[in-house]
Scaffold this active site. Sequence first.
Site, PDB file in Angstrom:
ATOM      1  N   ALA A 226       0.814  -1.216   0.000  1.00 45.11           N
ATOM      2  CA  ALA A 226       0.000   0.000   0.000  1.00 45.11           C
ATOM      3  C   ALA A 226       0.851   1.272   0.000  1.00 45.11           C
ATOM      4  O   ALA A 226       0.434   2.293  -0.539  1.00 45.11           O
ATOM      5  CB  ALA A 226      -0.962  -0.007   1.180  1.00 45.11           C
ATOM      6  N   THR A 227       2.042   1.221   0.588  1.00 45.18           N
ATOM      7  CA  THR A 227       2.900   2.416   0.568  1.00 45.18           C
ATOM      8  C   THR A 227       3.234   2.785  -0.880  1.00 45.18           C
ATOM      9  O   THR A 227       3.095   3.945  -1.284  1.00 45.18           O
ATOM     10  CB  THR A 227       4.202   2.163   1.364  1.00 45.18           C
ATOM     11  OG1 THR A 227       3.857   1.881   2.719  1.00 45.18           O
ATOM     12  CG2 THR A 227       5.129   3.373   1.316  1.00 45.18           C
TER      13      THR A 227
ATOM     14  N   ASN B  29      -6.082   3.418  10.371  1.00 52.15           N
ATOM     15  CA  ASN B  29      -5.298   2.318  10.938  1.00 52.15           C
ATOM     16  C   ASN B  29      -5.111   2.412  12.449  1.00 52.15           C
ATOM     17  O   ASN B  29      -4.874   1.408  13.098  1.00 52.15           O
ATOM     18  CB  ASN B  29      -3.933   2.230  10.246  1.00 52.15           C
ATOM     19  CG  ASN B  29      -3.223   3.557  10.142  1.00 52.15           C
ATOM     20  OD1 ASN B  29      -3.773   4.521   9.598  1.00 52.15           O
ATOM     21  ND2 ASN B  29      -2.032   3.645  10.674  1.00 52.15           N
TER      22      ASN B  29
ATOM     23  N   GLN C  39      -6.600  -0.769   5.228  1.00 53.75           N
ATOM     24  CA  GLN C  39      -7.314  -1.325   6.386  1.00 53.75           C
ATOM     25  C   GLN C  39      -8.783  -1.584   6.059  1.00 53.75           C
ATOM     26  O   GLN C  39      -9.528  -2.032   6.934  1.00 53.75           O
ATOM     27  CB  GLN C  39      -7.265  -0.346   7.580  1.00 53.75           C
ATOM     28  CG  GLN C  39      -5.883  -0.036   8.092  1.00 53.75           C
ATOM     29  CD  GLN C  39      -5.280  -1.155   8.930  1.00 53.75           C
ATOM     30  OE1 GLN C  39      -5.956  -2.102   9.322  1.00 53.75           O
ATOM     31  NE2 GLN C  39      -4.001  -1.049   9.200  1.00 53.75           N
TER      32      GLN C  39
ATOM     33  N   SER D 148      -3.264  -3.719   0.362  1.00 50.74           N
ATOM     34  CA  SER D 148      -2.055  -4.432   0.756  1.00 50.74           C
ATOM     35  C   SER D 148      -2.421  -5.832   1.220  1.00 50.74           C
ATOM     36  O   SER D 148      -3.405  -6.019   1.941  1.00 50.74           O
ATOM     37  CB  SER D 148      -1.394  -3.658   1.897  1.00 50.74           C
ATOM     38  OG  SER D 148      -0.240  -4.338   2.324  1.00 50.74           O
ATOM     39  N   ALA D 149      -1.627  -6.827   0.840  1.00 49.24           N
ATOM     40  CA  ALA D 149      -1.958  -8.215   1.190  1.00 49.24           C
ATOM     41  C   ALA D 149      -1.782  -8.516   2.676  1.00 49.24           C
ATOM     42  O   ALA D 149      -2.571  -9.253   3.264  1.00 49.24           O
ATOM     43  CB  ALA D 149      -1.095  -9.179   0.368  1.00 49.24           C
ATOM     44  N   HIS D 150      -0.754  -7.916   3.294  1.00 52.48           N
ATOM     45  CA  HIS D 150      -0.431  -8.361   4.660  1.00 52.48           C
ATOM     46  C   HIS D 150      -1.400  -7.869   5.734  1.00 52.48           C
ATOM     47  O   HIS D 150      -1.284  -8.247   6.894  1.00 52.48           O
ATOM     48  CB  HIS D 150       1.025  -8.050   5.020  1.00 52.48           C
ATOM     49  CG  HIS D 150       1.323  -6.631   5.383  1.00 52.48           C
ATOM     50  ND1 HIS D 150       1.375  -6.209   6.688  1.00 52.48           N
ATOM     51  CD2 HIS D 150       1.602  -5.549   4.630  1.00 52.48           C
ATOM     52  CE1 HIS D 150       1.691  -4.907   6.706  1.00 52.48           C
ATOM     53  NE2 HIS D 150       1.823  -4.495   5.470  1.00 52.48           N
TER      54      HIS D 150
ATOM     55  N   THR E   3       9.552  -7.485 -13.153  1.00 49.59           N
ATOM     56  CA  THR E   3       9.011  -8.838 -13.289  1.00 49.59           C
ATOM     57  C   THR E   3       7.994  -9.112 -12.199  1.00 49.59           C
ATOM     58  O   THR E   3       8.248  -8.836 -11.023  1.00 49.59           O
ATOM     59  CB  THR E   3      10.156  -9.875 -13.208  1.00 49.59           C
ATOM     60  OG1 THR E   3      11.072  -9.604 -14.263  1.00 49.59           O
ATOM     61  CG2 THR E   3       9.621 -11.300 -13.328  1.00 49.59           C
TER      62      THR E   3
ATOM     63  N   CYS F  86       4.686   2.168  12.412  1.00 53.62           N
ATOM     64  CA  CYS F  86       5.710   3.069  11.894  1.00 53.62           C
ATOM     65  C   CYS F  86       6.083   4.140  12.899  1.00 53.62           C
ATOM     66  O   CYS F  86       7.111   4.768  12.804  1.00 53.62           O
ATOM     67  CB  CYS F  86       5.236   3.739  10.606  1.00 53.62           C
ATOM     68  SG  CYS F  86       3.762   3.039   9.947  1.00 53.62           S
TER      69      CYS F  86
HETATM   70  C1  LIG Z   1      -0.376  -0.754   6.469  1.00 53.98           C
HETATM   71  C2  LIG Z   1      -0.893   0.462   5.823  1.00 53.98           C
HETATM   72  C3  LIG Z   1      -0.226   1.061   4.764  1.00 53.98           C
HETATM   73  C4  LIG Z   1       1.107   0.560   4.263  1.00 53.98           C
HETATM   74  O1  LIG Z   1       0.957  -0.669   3.637  1.00 53.98           O
HETATM   75  P1  LIG Z   1       2.260  -1.528   3.269  1.00 53.98           P
HETATM   76  O2  LIG Z   1       1.726  -2.607   2.391  1.00 53.98           O
HETATM   77  O3  LIG Z   1       2.778  -2.038   4.564  1.00 53.98           O
HETATM   78  O4  LIG Z   1       3.193  -0.642   2.568  1.00 53.98           O
HETATM   79  C5  LIG Z   1      -0.776   2.171   4.190  1.00 53.98           C
HETATM   80  N1  LIG Z   1      -1.941   2.669   4.620  1.00 53.98           N
HETATM   81  C6  LIG Z   1      -2.619   2.142   5.646  1.00 53.98           C
HETATM   82  C7  LIG Z   1      -3.905   2.731   6.073  1.00 53.98           C
HETATM   83  C8  LIG Z   1      -2.115   1.009   6.293  1.00 53.98           C
HETATM   84  O5  LIG Z   1      -2.782   0.488   7.312  1.00 53.98           O
END
Ligand SMILES: *Cc1c(COP(=O)(O)O)cnc(C)c1O
Length: 393
Positions: free
Chosen positions: A75-76, A155, A183, A203-205, A243, A328
């Site tokens: 997501a960053t 978040n 989120q 973001s997947a994680h 890639t 962070c």
């Molecule tokens: C975790 C998060 C991000 C960053 O995502 P990454 O995949 O870790 O770079 C950005 N925005 C929000 C709201 C998040 O919770």
Amino acid sequence: MTKQIYLDYASTTPVDKAVAKEMCEYLSIDGQFGNPASNTHDFGMIAKLAVDEAREKVAQLIHADSREIVFTSGATESDNLAIKGAAFSYQNKGKHIITSNIEHKAVIDTCQYLESQGFDVTYLEADDKGQITPEQVRKAIRQDTILISIMAVNNELGTAYPLAEIGALARERKILFHVDAAQGVGKVNIDVAMMNIDLLSLSAHKIYGPKGIGALYVRRKPKIKLVPLIHGGGHEGGYRSGTLATHQIVGLGEACQLMFDKQTIFLKHVTALREIFLEKLSSLSHIIINTPLENSYPGIVNITFKGIDGEALIAFLHKMAVSMGSACNSASVEPSFVLTAIGLSQEDAHSSIRFSFGQYTTKKEVIFAAETVLESVNKLRGLSPRWQECSDV
Ligand SMILES: *Cc1c(COP(=O)(O)O)cnc(C)c1O
């Protein structure tokens, strides 16, 4: 050492075992390791099919077309690509951007960078629950506004934002609307078509997928031009060269499919957990619940424990994994900027903890956590002469 209870799902989630298993099929000589861009042989074609399928699954979760999904590292990167990409692409139309003061750093820092490049940014001020109203957005719109960036779910607080209303405003004024939904996807209703969202980061994680992979939704009609961050082989329609990370993409796709399938059960689960947690804490005085309970993703609750040093409390809560805000920020001594932005004093911000629940959290864990919090807060307050003075009055 016994394993801590994990209550920091807003920071990251474990990869679902079904997702991990699927990912392993795309790595070794026994699996599908091909380069999805190599279209002269089976290895490449099979990898491409897997990527295509994952793209469909990501699109399905946000009601997009699979051709509108650009894979990124998370997501960053998606936030950077959306905001810088749009700003540099549309700067001849105007140089004004609207966002809020409680966005993720990936959005705020990107906007601050753009200010250094001659752009003008309005940071809307959230209320005491972290909320932003469509009216605030409407009032901030100018002739030269080219982009509005508002998150789906905060978040640190869990606050959910009125995306459909903001999207309608943006569309009416022909301004691009970006949503950081890291989120939000799978957790609140997101429909990019219905909500007039032009760009959306995920973001997947945060949804039981692997770290280091995400996507940016980029609307096709009307088509959006973005200046890419990464130049190269022209992958992903030129938006993002490099890639494709097949196993990571397969993991993201699988995670999105699982969120799509389980959404109702998942939400019921975390809703019940937050209710139990807060019910157990209800006997505690002098606490502020910073999360708007009616208007939030129920897997997050942020609480200020008046008179308590958050770090001391975290030390007492050593049997559980919680945080004082976003991952962070927790390395710094500065309190969370989100909490001070919603009006908390430095002291109260230092007395605040975020608890976030997920699909593996059990009722038993939440009850244990609440009881430990209750006990620890009472103990810490008992130890503090200053607290006894102020609670007497
Ligand atoms: C975790 C998060 C991000 C960053 O995502 P990454 O995949 O870790 O770079 C950005 N925005 C929000 C709201 C998040 O919770």
